[in-house]
Design a protein around this motif. Structure first.
Motif, PDB file in Angstrom:
ATOM      1  N   ALA A  22       0.854  -1.183   0.000  1.00 50.35           N
ATOM      2  CA  ALA A  22       0.000   0.000   0.000  1.00 50.35           C
ATOM      3  C   ALA A  22       0.892   1.237   0.000  1.00 50.35           C
ATOM      4  O   ALA A  22       2.024   1.191   0.483  1.00 50.35           O
ATOM      5  N   ASP A  36     -10.710  -0.151   5.365  1.00 50.55           N
ATOM      6  CA  ASP A  36     -10.112  -0.832   4.218  1.00 50.55           C
ATOM      7  C   ASP A  36      -8.820  -0.130   3.843  1.00 50.55           C
ATOM      8  O   ASP A  36      -8.514   0.945   4.341  1.00 50.55           O
ATOM      9  N   GLU A  38      -6.219   0.533   0.316  1.00 57.17           N
ATOM     10  CA  GLU A  38      -6.020   0.435  -1.128  1.00 57.17           C
ATOM     11  C   GLU A  38      -4.592  -0.045  -1.373  1.00 57.17           C
ATOM     12  O   GLU A  38      -3.633   0.643  -1.048  1.00 57.17           O
ATOM     13  N   THR A  43      -8.479  -3.210  -3.310  1.00 56.17           N
ATOM     14  CA  THR A  43      -8.842  -2.837  -1.949  1.00 56.17           C
ATOM     15  C   THR A  43      -9.023  -4.075  -1.086  1.00 56.17           C
ATOM     16  O   THR A  43      -9.634  -5.054  -1.517  1.00 56.17           O
TER      17      THR A  43
END
Length: 82
Positions: A22, A36, A38, A43
């Motif tokens: 990420a 969450d 990304e 995701t």
């Protein structure tokens, strides 16, 4: 067999590796407030239950390992994107 399959398929291997990355430097204190994350390959849901944090189907087992280019959080399994 799964490892050999990934090593033979560069696209699948890239998908698995990028599912574990990420952007930014996100410390554990921030992760627990998120729902969450990304990744470079989609995701993943984050859940916090009784002090245990899961990302996708993986449980975080160690946090805030500082690297020169980011923060590492160790998980207990490999995330395989669908």
């Amino acid at each position: 067999g799964a490892l050999e399959g990934l090593l033979a398929d560069t696209d699948k291997l890239t998908a698995v590796l990028t599912a574990h990355v990420a952007g930014g430097k996100v410390k554990a204190s921030e992760v627990v407030t998120m729902t969450d994350v990304e990744t470079l390959n989609g995701t993943l849901a984050i859940a916090v239950n009784d002090g245990t944090v899961t990302i996708g189907n993986a449980t975080i087992v160690a946090t805030d390992i500082m690297g020169s280019n980011g923060v590492i959080h160790l998980i207990d399994t490999v995330i395989i994107p669908e």
